[in-house]
Design a protein around this motif. Structure first.
Motif, mmCIF file in Angstrom:
data_model
loop_
_atom_site.group_PDB
_atom_site.id
_atom_site.type_symbol
_atom_site.label_atom_id
_atom_site.label_comp_id
_atom_site.label_asym_id
_atom_site.label_seq_id
_atom_site.Cartn_x
_atom_site.Cartn_y
_atom_site.Cartn_z
ATOM 1 N N LEU A 53 0.837 -1.204 0.000
ATOM 2 C CA LEU A 53 0.000 0.000 0.000
ATOM 3 C C LEU A 53 0.871 1.253 0.000
ATOM 4 N N HIS A 54 0.469 2.217 -0.833
ATOM 5 C CA HIS A 54 1.209 3.471 -0.938
ATOM 6 C C HIS A 54 0.210 4.619 -1.083
ATOM 7 N N TYR A 55 0.447 5.698 -0.355
ATOM 8 C CA TYR A 55 -0.411 6.881 -0.427
ATOM 9 C C TYR A 55 0.358 8.004 -1.118
ATOM 10 N N TYR A 56 -0.267 8.582 -2.142
ATOM 11 C CA TYR A 56 0.338 9.685 -2.877
ATOM 12 C C TYR A 56 -0.586 10.889 -2.844
ATOM 13 N N GLY A 57 0.015 12.070 -2.828
ATOM 14 C CA GLY A 57 -0.756 13.297 -2.812
ATOM 15 C C GLY A 57 -0.367 14.202 -3.956
ATOM 16 N N LEU A 58 -1.295 15.061 -4.323
ATOM 17 C CA LEU A 58 -1.038 16.093 -5.323
ATOM 18 C C LEU A 58 -1.049 17.439 -4.610
ATOM 19 N N TRP A 59 0.091 18.117 -4.649
ATOM 20 C CA TRP A 59 0.237 19.417 -4.008
ATOM 21 C C TRP A 59 0.223 20.508 -5.072
ATOM 22 N N GLY A 66 -5.363 16.834 -3.249
ATOM 23 C CA GLY A 66 -5.942 15.540 -3.593
ATOM 24 C C GLY A 66 -4.967 14.437 -3.268
ATOM 25 N N GLY A 67 -5.472 13.207 -3.267
ATOM 26 C CA GLY A 67 -4.598 12.077 -2.977
ATOM 27 C C GLY A 67 -5.213 10.773 -3.411
ATOM 28 N N MET A 68 -4.408 9.727 -3.358
ATOM 29 C CA MET A 68 -4.865 8.390 -3.755
ATOM 30 C C MET A 68 -4.083 7.323 -3.006
ATOM 31 N N ARG A 69 -4.702 6.143 -2.935
ATOM 32 C CA ARG A 69 -4.037 4.968 -2.354
ATOM 33 C C ARG A 69 -3.811 3.976 -3.483
ATOM 34 N N LEU A 70 -2.583 3.512 -3.624
ATOM 35 C CA LEU A 70 -2.238 2.535 -4.643
ATOM 36 C C LEU A 70 -1.942 1.190 -3.996
ATOM 37 N N HIS A 71 -2.320 0.122 -4.692
ATOM 38 C CA HIS A 71 -2.100 -1.244 -4.221
ATOM 39 C C HIS A 71 -1.194 -1.970 -5.216
ATOM 40 N N GLY A 85 -0.763 -3.446 -10.339
ATOM 41 C CA GLY A 85 -1.180 -2.497 -9.317
ATOM 42 C C GLY A 85 -2.566 -1.977 -9.601
ATOM 43 N N GLY A 86 -3.120 -1.312 -8.623
ATOM 44 C CA GLY A 86 -4.445 -0.750 -8.782
ATOM 45 C C GLY A 86 -4.655 0.417 -7.841
ATOM 46 N N VAL A 87 -5.702 1.162 -8.121
ATOM 47 C CA VAL A 87 -6.062 2.315 -7.300
ATOM 48 C C VAL A 87 -7.165 1.896 -6.348
ATOM 49 N N GLY A 88 -6.975 2.177 -5.054
ATOM 50 C CA GLY A 88 -7.962 1.795 -4.058
ATOM 51 C C GLY A 88 -8.781 2.964 -3.546
ATOM 52 N N LEU A 89 -8.306 4.183 -3.749
ATOM 53 C CA LEU A 89 -8.992 5.363 -3.219
ATOM 54 C C LEU A 89 -8.461 6.585 -3.936
ATOM 55 N N VAL A 90 -9.368 7.458 -4.352
ATOM 56 C CA VAL A 90 -9.004 8.766 -4.900
ATOM 57 C C VAL A 90 -9.914 9.786 -4.248
ATOM 58 N N ALA A 91 -9.349 10.872 -3.772
ATOM 59 C CA ALA A 91 -10.147 11.933 -3.151
ATOM 60 C C ALA A 91 -9.550 13.285 -3.523
ATOM 61 N N VAL A 92 -10.452 14.248 -3.748
ATOM 62 C CA VAL A 92 -10.049 15.591 -4.156
ATOM 63 C C VAL A 92 -10.714 16.601 -3.239
ATOM 64 N N ASP A 93 -9.963 17.627 -2.850
ATOM 65 C CA ASP A 93 -10.502 18.733 -2.067
ATOM 66 C C ASP A 93 -11.656 19.361 -2.848
ATOM 67 N N LYS A 100 -9.710 18.910 -12.569
ATOM 68 C CA LYS A 100 -9.084 17.690 -13.102
ATOM 69 C C LYS A 100 -7.963 17.130 -12.222
ATOM 70 N N VAL A 101 -8.109 17.278 -10.912
ATOM 71 C CA VAL A 101 -7.106 16.776 -9.972
ATOM 72 C C VAL A 101 -7.077 15.250 -9.996
ATOM 73 N N ALA A 102 -8.244 14.606 -9.953
ATOM 74 C CA ALA A 102 -8.287 13.138 -9.964
ATOM 75 C C ALA A 102 -7.690 12.590 -11.255
ATOM 76 N N LYS A 103 -8.001 13.216 -12.360
ATOM 77 C CA LYS A 103 -7.457 12.801 -13.654
ATOM 78 C C LYS A 103 -5.935 12.887 -13.638
ATOM 79 N N GLU A 104 -5.414 13.968 -13.094
ATOM 80 C CA GLU A 104 -3.971 14.148 -13.028
ATOM 81 C C GLU A 104 -3.322 13.092 -12.128
ATOM 82 N N LEU A 105 -3.971 12.763 -11.022
ATOM 83 C CA LEU A 105 -3.440 11.726 -10.134
ATOM 84 C C LEU A 105 -3.397 10.367 -10.842
ATOM 85 N N ILE A 106 -4.462 10.023 -11.527
ATOM 86 C CA ILE A 106 -4.535 8.710 -12.184
ATOM 87 C C ILE A 106 -3.558 8.617 -13.342
ATOM 88 N N GLU A 107 -3.410 9.685 -14.090
ATOM 89 C CA GLU A 107 -2.460 9.661 -15.213
ATOM 90 C C GLU A 107 -1.042 9.508 -14.702
#
Length: 107
Positions: A53-59, A66-71, A85-93, A100-107
């Motif tokens: 499990l890894h947590y990444y954020g977009l500053w 925004g941030g996401m959890r990767l598996h 790998g896969g995405v387990g959680l995406v959340a945006v302020d 387009k914060v979620a889009k940027e995180l996923i890309e």
């Protein structure tokens, strides 16, 4: 406007991420402080103790928006085990919802 994606490591960044998650999913969890504290502790525990499990954020300009959890895991494909790998959680302020914060995180 400078945007950077990095692994979330500091406790204060996990606090910010939990606030974003609670705001992004209001029907799934309450915003009470004990809930936020449990969630922060869970995310920090996961990051430290579960190597899959890894947590990444977009500053943006040093503010977590925004941030996401990767598996990471293994998958069998034609009898061969492959790392996937896969995405387990995406959340945006909510203030950045249409940017387009979620889009940027996923890309």
């Amino acid at each position: 406007m400078v945007r950077v994606i990095e692994k979330i490591v500091k406790e204060q960044d996990f606090v910010s991420f939990v606030n974003i998650v609670v705001g992004a999913y209001p029907g799934r969890m309450d915003g009470a402080q004990p809930t936020k504290e449990r969630l922060k502790n869970l995310f920090m525990y996961n990051q430290s103790n579960d190597k899959s499990l890894h947590y990444y954020g977009l500053w943006e300009n040093d503010k977590l928006i925004g941030g996401m959890r990767l598996h990471d895991f293994q998958m069998s494909l034609f009898s061969n085990m492959l790392p996937v790998g896969g995405v387990g959680l995406v959340a945006v302020d909510l203030l950045y919802k249409k940017e387009k914060v979620a889009k940027e995180l996923i890309e």
